[in-house]
Design an enzyme around this catalytic site. Sequence first.
Site, short mmCIF file in Angstrom:
data_model
loop_
_atom_site.label_atom_id
_atom_site.label_comp_id
_atom_site.label_asym_id
_atom_site.label_seq_id
_atom_site.Cartn_x
_atom_site.Cartn_y
_atom_site.Cartn_z
N HIS A 67 0.85 -1.20 0.00
CA HIS A 67 0.00 0.00 0.00
C HIS A 67 0.88 1.25 0.00
O HIS A 67 0.67 2.18 0.77
CB HIS A 67 -0.95 0.00 1.20
CG HIS A 67 -1.91 -1.14 1.20
ND1 HIS A 67 -3.24 -1.01 0.86
CD2 HIS A 67 -1.74 -2.46 1.45
CE1 HIS A 67 -3.84 -2.18 0.94
NE2 HIS A 67 -2.96 -3.08 1.28
N TYR A 337 3.96 -5.46 10.01
CA TYR A 337 3.90 -4.00 9.84
C TYR A 337 4.99 -3.33 10.68
O TYR A 337 5.56 -2.32 10.27
CB TYR A 337 2.53 -3.44 10.26
CG TYR A 337 1.34 -3.80 9.37
CD1 TYR A 337 1.39 -4.91 8.53
CD2 TYR A 337 0.17 -3.06 9.38
CE1 TYR A 337 0.30 -5.25 7.73
CE2 TYR A 337 -0.93 -3.39 8.58
CZ TYR A 337 -0.85 -4.49 7.77
OH TYR A 337 -1.93 -4.83 6.98
#
Lengths: 380, 179
Positions: A67, A337
């Site tokens: 992303h 992440y």
Amino acid sequence: MPGYRVQDILSRRSLVSLLAIAAVAGGASAAFAYAGGWLSPGRLQPAKIVNALEGHDGKHEGFRRAHAKGLCVVGHFDGNGQGLALSKASLFRRATTPVIGRFSLAGGVPNAGDGRVTFHSLALKFDLPQGEQWRMALNHVPVFPVATPQAFLDFQLATTPDPATGKPDPAKVQAYMAQHPETKAFADYMAKAPLPSSFANANYNSVDAFRFTNDQGQTRVVRWIFTPEAPFEELDKATLADRPRDFLFDEVAGRLAQGPLVWHLSVILPNDGDPTDDATKPWPDDRQRVEVGTLTIDRAVTEDDGPCRDVNFDPTILPAGVSPSDDPLLAARSSVYAVGYTRRTGEPAAASALATDQAFPAPAANQPAASQPAAKESAQ
Amino acid sequence: MKSTTFSGAARLLHWLMAVLIIAMLFIGVGMVSTVGASHNWLVPLHKSVGATLLLLVLIRLAVRATKGTPPLPADMPAPQKAVAHLSHLVLYALMIALPLVGWSMLSAGGYPIIVWGAVHLPPLLSPDRGLYASLRHLHTYLAYALFLTVIAHLSAALMHGLIFKDGVFQSMAAWRTRR
Ligand code: HEM
Ligand code: HEM
Ligand code: HEM
């Protein structure tokens, strides 16, 4: 009598003791190395997944490894009180909560064209009273291509472009798909499902399930969905490749210049037997939904000038009343992440694709935004 | 006459903290190297035990300042005494620095800092991308340094107990305070 000299320590009398001490120190070090995974190259470590993402789309310093292309947004959430029966999370009170967020498209290339059959995504950070936060990273599709972190890694590796051809090796893709009918089903679904024509008229789904706990201590596992007030329109997939590079981001910036955008948040309650640990399996559309409030997005700001770039939208950062379900993707997302976040924050921040875009007037201090012809990038 | 052992409070704190610190080192390297479900509870546990250790080390320093420490054996060579004292200084420094770096790095990353289930610690710094990354790496390096120092300390303690038999091991390991 005690001797502190080297010859006392190395004497035959102390040999057994020395060996014992060496065994303790060596054993402790080996146990530490084992705990840290250094002795188990087979262990699925988060860094392996980040490496695979970098291998797949290239390493773009300073950007998210997935992303990568995004736009910051600012808004607020108005709870209607209905959610409190399900979870004591303070977001659900009849109150207004400030929100920052980020629209993004999936993929690790920060200046990729928007004309791709991929996720339209929205990440959110709700700043709740007493320093609590609720972070979400949501996709427009309610299901995910893989159910486990191992499948995520295998899928990335199988679809990594071969440097010789610039395309994934069809044999590897086929071998992967043969093992993973759920990914095949997802790919078929993406191919035929309509893509929203805008970030503004897309649904945004939790995808993973989460555990809600209310004030009475009752718990249940739920998913949730943000549904837009803007009417759905379909993107023409046939002409995707001909669209200007940043058309989706420009389009939503244009809408926000006209006025705020609104979504309704509904909590979805499963029936007995609906899977809570498998994000590849949709819950049927007829499941009970409880509307708990509205999200209003007031304005967009580029990552370069906005509040979202240096935020890790880890979906396990949750307020009291919400916790992770047994979905194995959640712990993996948190762990992966974090590795990606540490890598990208350790690299110099680079200008985002939208930094010099006319749709986003640069702040007065910056040099005037050069009008750039929208470059077409090969969709991937 | 000065006692030959550490005070009861000092011994209790030493062993309690020894167990917790060793656990923290293992939890730390374990949680960042797994994508499994244990990550969900290891990370909150790590922050809570880390914050507990920060409180404990402050109490421990106060106990040390009031109750004092037994002298090292008179016949121990001066350089060796100096190394012993230096190693304890390093241990204390790392015991204080690690939780503070952990707390600061989460502050610089803009994360909420929740310990013991519900307590929100205030940020020590304002969010700063580069500072987050530097502190995150520092947390790792300091943790590795602490692990190595603990191993050296443990080996030295066992040498006192098994080879020198000079009462130094007993000064921390004794059940009762001795004169
Ligand atoms: C094990 C599975 C997954 C892996 C390994 C993974 C990996 C990643 C990575 C590395 C990032 C960049 C994070 C950063 O640097 O801050 C990211 C962002 C994102 N992921 Fe995932 N992801 C997974 C599953 C999912 C799922 C199930 C969703 C569904 C909603 C999702 C939605 C998003 C979104 C919306 C973002 C962008 C967040 C932002 O704007 O910062 N991911 N993902
Ligand atoms: C697990 C095995 C351990 C053993 C057998 C052990 C043993 C000892 C002994 C015998 C002493 C007394 C030394 C003296 O008279 O000066 C001591 C002191 C000390 N130990 Fe440990 N220890 C252990 C673990 C740890 C750990 C994990 C830490 C924390 C990082 C630690 C920190 C200290 C400190 C700071 C002192 C100095 C106390 C003072 O002077 O205030 N020890 N230890
Ligand atoms: C004596 C205290 C502490 C010790 C020995 C310790 C040790 C460690 C170790 C060994 C790691 C793994 C580092 C790596 O392999 O990269 C780690 C990671 C971490 N520590 Fe600590 N720590 C302590 C205190 C704290 C405190 C007080 C906090 C926060 C309040 C904290 C937050 C963290 C976090 C969030 C991570 C993982 C970050 C990530 O996933 O990137 N630590 N710690």
